[in-house]
Write a protein that holds these residues in place. Structure first.
Motif, short mmCIF file in Angstrom:
data_model
loop_
_atom_site.label_atom_id
_atom_site.label_comp_id
_atom_site.label_asym_id
_atom_site.label_seq_id
_atom_site.Cartn_x
_atom_site.Cartn_y
_atom_site.Cartn_z
N GLU A 1 1.02 -1.25 -0.23
CA GLU A 1 0.27 0.39 0.12
C GLU A 1 0.81 1.35 -0.19
OE1 GLU A 1 -3.87 2.04 2.78
OE2 GLU A 1 -2.69 0.30 2.97
N ALA B 1 2.91 1.51 -3.03
CA ALA B 1 1.64 2.58 -4.88
C ALA B 1 1.07 3.39 -4.47
CB ALA B 1 -0.05 1.33 -4.77
N PHE B 2 0.79 4.63 -3.40
CA PHE B 2 1.32 5.39 -2.78
C PHE B 2 2.13 6.23 -3.30
CE2 PHE B 2 3.06 9.24 0.46
CZ PHE B 2 2.19 10.20 0.03
N ASP C 1 4.02 5.62 -6.12
CA ASP C 1 3.67 5.64 -7.02
C ASP C 1 2.45 6.52 -7.82
OD1 ASP C 1 5.47 3.45 -7.71
OD2 ASP C 1 4.28 1.56 -7.00
N ARG C 2 1.67 6.83 -6.81
CA ARG C 2 0.64 7.60 -7.39
C ARG C 2 0.98 9.02 -7.31
NH1 ARG C 2 -2.19 4.37 -4.70
NH2 ARG C 2 -2.40 5.68 -2.59
N LEU C 3 2.18 9.25 -6.17
CA LEU C 3 2.23 10.45 -5.94
C LEU C 3 4.23 10.77 -7.20
CD1 LEU C 3 2.67 13.17 -3.82
CD2 LEU C 3 4.67 11.87 -2.20
N GLU D 1 3.70 9.66 -10.28
CA GLU D 1 2.72 9.96 -11.82
C GLU D 1 1.97 11.01 -11.38
OE1 GLU D 1 0.13 6.42 -11.33
OE2 GLU D 1 2.01 5.25 -11.60
N ALA D 2 2.38 11.71 -10.69
CA ALA D 2 1.31 13.41 -10.21
C ALA D 2 2.34 13.89 -10.46
CB ALA D 2 0.57 13.10 -9.13
N LYS E 1 5.58 14.94 3.16
CA LYS E 1 6.04 14.42 2.15
C LYS E 1 7.73 13.80 2.89
CE LYS E 1 7.89 11.86 -1.33
NZ LYS E 1 8.90 11.70 -1.54
#
Length: 82
Positions: free
Chosen positions: A22, A25-26, A28-30, A32-33, A43
């Motif tokens: 989890e 994945a967080f 990764d999303r960060l 990608e943003a 952060k």
């Protein structure tokens, strides 16, 4: 009765594995943003918390708790209107 390290691993591995996935994945999303090199304080705190998890020092939970805690302020009631 105290559990052995093998007991802890066998009993908690899947739960901890899911939490690590989890967190991955967080991040990764960060990414990608389009996270900037000038990361905001939250952060930076997360990065420091992750570093504590992988260092060789004891008391990881206590150190992470302190990392995410506010410093004690004797006037906290006034500041929060309590």
């Amino acid at each position: 009765m105290q559990r052995t390290s093998s007991d802890v691993l066998s009993q908690e591995f899947l739960q901890i594995r899911a939490k690590i996935l989890e967190i991955g994945a967080f991040f990764d999303r960060l990414a990608e943003a389009g996270a900037s090199p000038d990361q905001p304080q939250p952060k930076q705190l997360l990065d420091q918390g992750c570093a504590i998890l992988t260092d060789d020092e004891p008391d990881k939970a206590a150190r992470i708790q302190l990392l995410f805690s506010r410093e004690y302020d004797a006037d906290w009631r006034d500041k929060f209107g309590i």
